[in-house]
Design a protein around this motif. Structure first.
Motif, PDB file in Angstrom:
ATOM      1  N   ASP A 228      39.068  35.600  31.696  1.00  0.00           N
ATOM      2  CA  ASP A 228      38.716  35.855  30.301  1.00  0.00           C
ATOM      3  C   ASP A 228      38.145  37.240  30.046  1.00  0.00           C
ATOM      4  O   ASP A 228      37.677  37.522  28.947  1.00  0.00           O
ATOM      5  N   THR A 229      38.175  38.110  31.055  1.00  0.00           N
ATOM      6  CA  THR A 229      37.733  39.490  30.863  1.00  0.00           C
ATOM      7  C   THR A 229      38.852  40.429  31.309  1.00  0.00           C
ATOM      8  O   THR A 229      39.698  40.039  32.129  1.00  0.00           O
ATOM      9  N   PRO A 230      38.872  41.658  30.788  1.00  0.00           N
ATOM     10  CA  PRO A 230      39.913  42.611  31.214  1.00  0.00           C
ATOM     11  C   PRO A 230      39.918  42.840  32.722  1.00  0.00           C
ATOM     12  O   PRO A 230      40.984  42.960  33.333  1.00  0.00           O
ATOM     13  N   GLY A 231      38.732  42.883  33.336  1.00  0.00           N
ATOM     14  CA  GLY A 231      38.649  43.106  34.777  1.00  0.00           C
ATOM     15  C   GLY A 231      39.220  41.952  35.583  1.00  0.00           C
ATOM     16  O   GLY A 231      39.965  42.163  36.540  1.00  0.00           O
ATOM     17  N   ALA A 232      38.871  40.727  35.200  1.00  0.00           N
ATOM     18  CA  ALA A 232      39.380  39.552  35.912  1.00  0.00           C
ATOM     19  C   ALA A 232      40.898  39.448  35.761  1.00  0.00           C
ATOM     20  O   ALA A 232      41.608  39.107  36.715  1.00  0.00           O
ATOM     21  N   ARG A 233      41.373  39.768  34.574  1.00  0.00           N
ATOM     22  CA  ARG A 233      42.818  39.712  34.322  1.00  0.00           C
ATOM     23  C   ARG A 233      43.551  40.764  35.142  1.00  0.00           C
ATOM     24  O   ARG A 233      44.589  40.475  35.753  1.00  0.00           O
ATOM     25  N   LEU A 234      43.013  41.984  35.178  1.00  0.00           N
ATOM     26  CA  LEU A 234      43.650  43.055  35.945  1.00  0.00           C
ATOM     27  C   LEU A 234      43.636  42.735  37.435  1.00  0.00           C
ATOM     28  O   LEU A 234      44.648  42.925  38.130  1.00  0.00           O
TER      29      LEU A 234
ATOM     30  N   ASP B 281      39.699  52.345  36.161  1.00  0.00           N
ATOM     31  CA  ASP B 281      40.469  51.096  36.220  1.00  0.00           C
ATOM     32  C   ASP B 281      40.131  50.304  37.476  1.00  0.00           C
ATOM     33  O   ASP B 281      40.054  49.071  37.444  1.00  0.00           O
ATOM     34  N   THR B 282      39.934  51.033  38.584  1.00  0.00           N
ATOM     35  CA  THR B 282      39.588  50.366  39.833  1.00  0.00           C
ATOM     36  C   THR B 282      38.250  49.649  39.707  1.00  0.00           C
ATOM     37  O   THR B 282      38.089  48.504  40.168  1.00  0.00           O
ATOM     38  N   LYS B 283      37.291  50.307  39.075  1.00  0.00           N
ATOM     39  CA  LYS B 283      35.973  49.708  38.888  1.00  0.00           C
ATOM     40  C   LYS B 283      36.059  48.453  38.026  1.00  0.00           C
ATOM     41  O   LYS B 283      35.400  47.431  38.311  1.00  0.00           O
ATOM     42  N   VAL B 284      36.867  48.523  36.973  1.00  0.00           N
ATOM     43  CA  VAL B 284      37.047  47.363  36.094  1.00  0.00           C
ATOM     44  C   VAL B 284      37.615  46.181  36.876  1.00  0.00           C
ATOM     45  O   VAL B 284      37.144  45.041  36.746  1.00  0.00           O
ATOM     46  N   ALA B 285      38.635  46.466  37.698  1.00  0.00           N
ATOM     47  CA  ALA B 285      39.258  45.401  38.482  1.00  0.00           C
ATOM     48  C   ALA B 285      38.292  44.816  39.506  1.00  0.00           C
ATOM     49  O   ALA B 285      38.215  43.600  39.698  1.00  0.00           O
ATOM     50  N   LEU B 286      37.538  45.685  40.176  1.00  0.00           N
ATOM     51  CA  LEU B 286      36.567  45.216  41.173  1.00  0.00           C
ATOM     52  C   LEU B 286      35.493  44.337  40.536  1.00  0.00           C
ATOM     53  O   LEU B 286      35.105  43.304  41.100  1.00  0.00           O
ATOM     54  N   CYS B 287      35.022  44.724  39.366  1.00  0.00           N
ATOM     55  CA  CYS B 287      34.008  43.936  38.673  1.00  0.00           C
ATOM     56  C   CYS B 287      34.563  42.581  38.211  1.00  0.00           C
ATOM     57  O   CYS B 287      33.794  41.624  38.022  1.00  0.00           O
ATOM     58  N   GLY B 288      35.880  42.513  38.058  1.00  0.00           N
ATOM     59  CA  GLY B 288      36.494  41.261  37.612  1.00  0.00           C
ATOM     60  C   GLY B 288      36.831  40.305  38.738  1.00  0.00           C
ATOM     61  O   GLY B 288      37.179  39.143  38.482  1.00  0.00           O
ATOM     62  N   VAL B 289      36.727  40.777  39.988  1.00  0.00           N
ATOM     63  CA  VAL B 289      37.086  39.921  41.134  1.00  0.00           C
ATOM     64  C   VAL B 289      36.263  38.640  41.199  1.00  0.00           C
ATOM     65  O   VAL B 289      36.824  37.547  41.403  1.00  0.00           O
ATOM     66  N   PRO B 290      34.920  38.688  41.048  1.00  0.00           N
ATOM     67  CA  PRO B 290      34.150  37.437  41.112  1.00  0.00           C
ATOM     68  C   PRO B 290      34.605  36.389  40.104  1.00  0.00           C
ATOM     69  O   PRO B 290      34.716  35.198  40.440  1.00  0.00           O
ATOM     70  N   ARG B 291      34.888  36.806  38.867  1.00  0.00           N
ATOM     71  CA  ARG B 291      35.355  35.851  37.860  1.00  0.00           C
ATOM     72  C   ARG B 291      36.744  35.339  38.207  1.00  0.00           C
ATOM     73  O   ARG B 291      37.051  34.161  37.996  1.00  0.00           O
ATOM     74  N   MET B 292      37.586  36.217  38.727  1.00  0.00           N
ATOM     75  CA  MET B 292      38.931  35.792  39.124  1.00  0.00           C
ATOM     76  C   MET B 292      38.859  34.718  40.200  1.00  0.00           C
ATOM     77  O   MET B 292      39.608  33.735  40.174  1.00  0.00           O
ATOM     78  N   LEU B 293      37.957  34.897  41.163  1.00  0.00           N
ATOM     79  CA  LEU B 293      37.835  33.948  42.267  1.00  0.00           C
ATOM     80  C   LEU B 293      37.356  32.578  41.813  1.00  0.00           C
ATOM     81  O   LEU B 293      37.548  31.582  42.524  1.00  0.00           O
ATOM     82  N   THR B 294      36.735  32.520  40.650  1.00  0.00           N
ATOM     83  CA  THR B 294      36.300  31.230  40.119  1.00  0.00           C
ATOM     84  C   THR B 294      37.304  30.669  39.114  1.00  0.00           C
ATOM     85  O   THR B 294      37.015  29.677  38.431  1.00  0.00           O
ATOM     86  N   GLY B 295      38.453  31.335  39.022  1.00  0.00           N
ATOM     87  CA  GLY B 295      39.506  30.831  38.149  1.00  0.00           C
ATOM     88  C   GLY B 295      39.353  31.200  36.693  1.00  0.00           C
ATOM     89  O   GLY B 295      40.012  30.622  35.824  1.00  0.00           O
ATOM     90  N   ARG B 296      38.496  32.175  36.404  1.00  0.00           N
ATOM     91  CA  ARG B 296      38.298  32.616  35.021  1.00  0.00           C
ATOM     92  C   ARG B 296      38.935  33.991  34.826  1.00  0.00           C
ATOM     93  O   ARG B 296      38.622  34.927  35.541  1.00  0.00           O
TER      94      ARG B 296
END
Length: 267
Positions: free
Chosen positions: A79-85, A62-77
């Motif tokens: 749309d992936t489970p990682g960015a959402r988490l 779960d930690t890996k998923v969240a870390l991989c989603g950080v770049p998309r989160m920082l751009t306001g997206r």
């Protein structure tokens, strides 16, 4: 600092960080009810780093998923489970970060470090955990975690700044109140601990840097290692036990310890 003292602090921190029994309350009691002096912020931070490593390792997927989603989160997206988490964990950390900063600059965090406060918090928040655990439905899983629930659980988590409350305990309480099943409530609480420990560690580190020296660094490293293994053991045990038992055993322990502390405080 004596090796036994470091070992004691690290083991207490590691065993109680993720159990709903308040690690901060137990650490304060080390200097309150024993002849041992306060271990200091550096050892506290090191012990927290150890527990951080334990929860990251245990929930690495779960930690890996969240870390991989950080770049998309920082751009306001989102749309992936990682960015959402990653986004929901960030949102859930905001209330406790703001409250912790305010308590630090006002000095109220030191004012609350008393045996009486810990005793009352142990009992009252223990009863609240039992009540929500018994009354709360089991209709939600971790996949149902929403922005609304992240905000609510974040507000619950801010109450953990009261010594004796337990960060994991109060967050699980909030999750059970929202209808999350026990194991899912515990998992969300553990994942929420990752950014929270990072934030609190960063805040405390500002005070530690000024007193840093080689001897202190060595003691801190030992504390981190001990707390890592203790936390990993406690975390694995709790998650396994939740398959068959409720949080009632922890509540009983909290009440018994709370009563004993109030007896000491008022006698």
């Amino acid at each position: 600092m004596a090796l036994f003292h470091i070992f004691l602090v690290a083991i207490i921190q590691g065993l109680t960080e993720f159990l709903p029994v308040s690690s901060s309350g137990h650490l304060i009691l080390v200097s309150k009810v024993t002849p041992l002096p306060d271990q200091g912020l550096a050892i506290d931070v090191a012990a927290h780093v150890g527990t951080l490593g334990a929860v990251v390792l245990y929930f690495w997927r779960d930690t890996k998923v969240a870390l991989c989603g950080v770049p998309r989160m920082l751009t306001g997206r989102f749309d992936t489970p990682g960015a959402r988490l990653a986004f929901l964990l960030t949102v859930a950390t905001i209330p406790v970060s703001i409250a912790g900063f305010l308590l630090k600059i006002t000095g109220l965090n030191d004012a609350m470090r008393s045996i009486a406060v810990i005793g009352w918090a142990m009992i009252l928040f223990g009863i609240l955990l039992w009540w929500m655990d018994q009354r709360g439905p089991h209709t939600k899983t971790e996949g149902d975690w929403s922005l609304k629930d992240a905000v609510k659980m974040g507000l619950w988590q801010a109450l953990a700044l009261i010594p004796g409350t337990s960060r994991s305990g109060i967050t699980i309480t909030g999750a059970r109140q929202l209808g999350y099943a026990r194991a899912d409530a515990a998992k969300l609480a553990m994942l929420m601990s990752i950014p929270t420990i990072i934030a609190s560690g960063a805040l405390l580190s500002l005070d530690v840097i000024a007193e840093a020296n080689m001897a202190l660094a060595k003691d801190a490293a030992i504390a981190a290692v001990f707390s890592f293994f203790a936390a990993l053991l406690a975390l694995a045990l709790m998650m396994r036990l939740l398959r068959s038992i409720s949080f009632t055993p922890y509540v009983i322990y909290r009440i018994l310890l709370g009563v004993a502390l109030l007896f000491i405080a008022y006698s």
